[in-house]
Scaffold this active site. Structure first.
Site, PDB file in Angstrom:
ATOM      1  CG  ASP A 105     -21.209  21.782 -12.159  1.00  0.00           C
ATOM      2  OD1 ASP A 105     -20.510  22.019 -12.379  1.00  0.00           O
ATOM      3  OD2 ASP A 105     -22.794  21.719 -12.014  1.00  0.00           O
TER       4      ASP A 105
ATOM      5  CB  SER B 264     -38.474  37.963 -27.095  1.00  0.00           C
ATOM      6  OG  SER B 264     -39.471  37.707 -27.756  1.00  0.00           O
TER       7      SER B 264
ATOM      8  N   GLY C 134     -15.700  14.220 -25.525  1.00  0.00           N
ATOM      9  CA  GLY C 134     -15.230  13.904 -24.443  1.00  0.00           C
ATOM     10  C   GLY C 134     -14.356  14.891 -24.192  1.00  0.00           C
TER      11      GLY C 134
ATOM     12  CG  ASP D   9     -30.173  25.650 -12.688  1.00  0.00           C
ATOM     13  OD1 ASP D   9     -29.705  26.514 -12.033  1.00  0.00           O
ATOM     14  OD2 ASP D   9     -29.344  24.672 -13.119  1.00  0.00           O
TER      15      ASP D   9
ATOM     16  CG  ASN E 226     -25.562  21.678 -10.434  1.00  0.00           C
ATOM     17  OD1 ASN E 226     -26.225  21.038  -9.936  1.00  0.00           O
ATOM     18  ND2 ASN E 226     -25.290  21.388 -11.503  1.00  0.00           N
TER      19      ASN E 226
ATOM     20  N   GLY F 160     -26.773  24.542  -9.284  1.00  0.00           N
ATOM     21  CA  GLY F 160     -25.591  25.508  -9.034  1.00  0.00           C
ATOM     22  C   GLY F 160     -24.440  24.664  -9.039  1.00  0.00           C
TER      23      GLY F 160
ATOM     24  N   GLY G  76     -16.830  18.020 -24.669  1.00  0.00           N
ATOM     25  CA  GLY G  76     -18.408  18.328 -25.153  1.00  0.00           C
ATOM     26  C   GLY G  76     -18.873  17.127 -25.090  1.00  0.00           C
TER      27      GLY G  76
END
Length: 335
Positions: free
Chosen positions: A267, A42, A232, A18, A58, A54, A229
């Protein structure tokens, strides 16, 4: 928490590096709504970090931290040898992690703004070779659970089919791949799953693609989990004998750091929930264990949290939710 059973958790999914960048403003402040059809923008970022990531590593890393026995079944490039060795040192079984010398490891380029919104680009690389791996090469008797996390779509379809054939319970977690999967592919993937999980935005896409709302999806799987998120998560359980369902609202754990990074939080939640279930804990406790695991990831720059000891994890759980043993006893009494 008590020690999980002897079975291992085979975790499939992407192995990636990452590249994490921080945008010191809000994306919305630099986007022009009526020019989105000709988007050319940008973002000048403050910093960049290259970290191990990944979905498969994770999840497996946090499972190992919580005393489970994760085995990664995935593919990576020749640039992942050091990553493989680091995972092994962290307690992850990497015997089914295949490295390919002719391609780079998958890479995720992600920019996060001050509101924790993210814009990302993903290069699949060696992940495309995951379709060549098979659960038929795994000792079925040693597997307590499989995780089918975001990966090469052909690999995900193969793994879910093989888990059904071999009688291996599995968590179906299409998450970042929902945009690439058709409604039929999603319905095929969740068929026979023990757990179906995703965040609320992803379930919005899933409902649109499949034509099924969450109640309709729960009619096809025994457990449906939606993460929300900072609000919960919700665990919906289907009681096939009574023809009813139960919904458990899981609160988030409190955050104890100022610098936050949402990468990999989902994850870590999955790992915490699975580790707790394998340890025999009830769903409401498992969800809260997932919440605590998630904030450890949130408070770490990068998708894999620092190496916390189990005693510290237990203390943090109890500071947020009280004794897990008391909650388990209460749940047993109600059932």
């Amino acid at each position: 928490m008590s020690t999980p059973g002897n079975g291992c958790v085979v975790v499939t999914g992407s192995v990636a590096f990452d590249y994490l960048m921080t945008f010191p403003e809000r994306f919305l402040d630099v986007l022009v709504p009526d020019r989105m059809h000709r988007l050319s923008v940008s973002f000048r970022v403050d910093d960049m970090r290259r970290v191990r990531g990944g979905c498969a590593p994770n999840i497996a890393y946090s499972l190992a931290r919580l005393g489970a026995r994760p085995v990664i079944m995935a593919t990576a490039g020749s640039d992942a040898r050091e990553y493989r060795d680091w995972l092994a040192a962290a307690g992850v079984d990497v015997s089914l992690l295949r490295l390919h010398d002719d391609v780079f490891t998958a890479s995720f380029f992600c920019t996060t703004d001050v509101d924790q919104n993210q814009v990302g680009t993903f290069y699949s690389g060696a992940m495309d070779r995951a379709r060549d791996l098979s659960f038929h090469d795994v000792d079925r008797s040693s597997v307590a659970m499989a995780v089918v996390a975001p990966n090469d779509p052909q690999a995900m379809a193969r793994y879910t089919e093989e888990c059904r054939q071999l009688g291996i319970p599995f968590m179906y977690d299409p998450s970042q791949q929902v945009a690439r999967l058709s409604g039929d592919e999603l319905l095929s993937g969740l068929e026979g799953a023990a757990i179906f999980i995703g965040n609320e935005y992803e379930f919005g896409i899933i409902e649109k693609r499949t034509g099924l709302d969450q109640a309709g999806l729960l009619a096809r799987v025994p457990v449906l989990i939606v993460t929300h998120g900072s609000e919960g998560s919700t665990i919906a359980l289907r009681d096939s004998t009574a023809g009813s369902s139960q919904s458990i609202r899981v609160p988030p754990a409190r955050v104890a750091a100022a610098e936050l990074d949402p990468t990999g939080v989902g994850d870590a939640y999955r790992a915490g929930l699975l580790a707790a279930r394998l340890a025999g804990l009830p769903w409401e406790v498992a969800g809260r264990v997932g919440s605590v695991a998630a904030v450890y990831a949130l408070e770490t720059i990068g998708p894999q949290p620092r190496a916390y000891p189990l005693a510290e994890f237990r203390a943090r759980y109890e500071a947020n939710f009280g004794s897990a043993d008391a909650t388990r006893s209460s749940a047993s009494t109600r059932s």
